[in-house]
Design an enzyme around this catalytic site. Structure first.
Site, PDB file in Angstrom:
ATOM      1  N   ASP A 188       9.005  45.536  10.973  1.00 20.15           N
ATOM      2  CA  ASP A 188       9.971  44.650  12.193  1.00 20.15           C
ATOM      3  C   ASP A 188       8.933  44.378  13.474  1.00 20.15           C
ATOM      4  OD1 ASP A 188      11.764  44.603  10.193  1.00 20.15           O
ATOM      5  OD2 ASP A 188      13.037  45.791  11.180  1.00 20.15           O
TER       6      ASP A 188
ATOM      7  N   CYS B 183      13.788  53.097  14.189  1.00 15.67           N
ATOM      8  CA  CYS B 183      13.850  51.895  14.804  1.00 15.67           C
ATOM      9  C   CYS B 183      14.054  52.001  16.377  1.00 15.67           C
ATOM     10  CB  CYS B 183      15.341  51.263  14.392  1.00 15.67           C
ATOM     11  SG  CYS B 183      15.693  51.267  12.651  1.00 15.67           S
TER      12      CYS B 183
ATOM     13  N   CYS C 128       8.618  49.711   8.785  1.00 16.13           N
ATOM     14  CA  CYS C 128       9.482  48.505   8.265  1.00 16.13           C
ATOM     15  C   CYS C 128       8.577  47.335   8.522  1.00 16.13           C
ATOM     16  CB  CYS C 128      10.840  48.551   8.527  1.00 16.13           C
ATOM     17  SG  CYS C 128      11.000  48.171  10.287  1.00 16.13           S
TER      18      CYS C 128
ATOM     19  N   CYS D 160      16.035  45.053  12.654  1.00 15.52           N
ATOM     20  CA  CYS D 160      17.419  45.340  11.886  1.00 15.52           C
ATOM     21  C   CYS D 160      18.551  45.556  13.292  1.00 15.52           C
ATOM     22  CB  CYS D 160      17.163  46.912  11.091  1.00 15.52           C
ATOM     23  SG  CYS D 160      16.999  48.216  12.552  1.00 15.52           S
TER      24      CYS D 160
HETATM   25 FE1  FES Z   1      12.969  48.029  10.956  1.00 11.21          FE
HETATM   26 FE2  FES Z   1      15.084  49.005  11.871  1.00 11.21          FE
HETATM   27  S1  FES Z   1      14.636  48.799   9.838  1.00 11.21           S
HETATM   28  S2  FES Z   1      13.391  48.467  12.948  1.00 11.21           S
END
Ligand code: FES
Length: 151
Positions: A40, A107, A38, A63
């Site tokens: 992140d 995640c 993602c 998230c």
């Molecule tokens: Fe990216 Fe959860 S969607 S860490």
């Protein structure tokens, strides 16, 4: 069609009231990792003395599940030896949180990888080898996105 995800009470608790958010000045080890799925980002700070994790803090641009798993991961590693902290896997963190929806399992990897990256940094700074610790695969440099998050 969007899907409503069910989170455990513990996940919601750690998401709405995350423990150990922040940074540690002059931390013994710092690891910044990115989630390949993602994009992140998470940074983990560890304060280590006499081979014991005295404190852990994190910052994430991620998230809710990433926030909750990092929060729980910091709680699990504090007080552990470096070797024990290395064994705090994403599975252990998820179990401590009473599970995560399957689509959110990736995640939880951020927290595990960030701990490993911080331990790697600690080992490198001190010229030591930690048995079983591999170089971080997703370790990233200070990125622009991360600084945006800190503003
Ligand atoms: Fe990216 Fe959860 S969607 S860490």
């Amino acid at each position: 069609m969007s899907q409503v995800l069910e989170y455990s009470e513990k996940v919601m608790d750690h998401f709405t009231n995350p423990r150990n958010v922040g940074e540690i000045e002059d931390a013994a080890g710092v690891g910044t990792v990115g989630n390949a799925k993602c994009g992140d980002i998470m940074r983990m700070y560890l304060d280590i003395e006499d081979n014991i994790v005295k404190d852990a803090k994190f910052k994430t641009f991620g998230c809710g599940a990433a926030v909750a798993t990092s929060s729980m991961a910091t709680e699990l590693v504090i007080g552990k030896t470096v070797e024990e902290a290395l064994k705090v896997t994403n599975k252990a963190v998820m179990e401590a949180l009473d599970g995560l929806p399957p689509v959110k399992v990736h995640c939880s990897l951020l927290a595990e990888e960030a701990i490993h990256a911080a331990l790697w940094d600690y080992a490198e700074k001190n010229g030591i080898t930690i048995d079983g610790l591999k170089p971080p695969v997703t370790d990233i440099d200070e990125t622009e996105e991360f600084y945006k998050m800190e503003e």
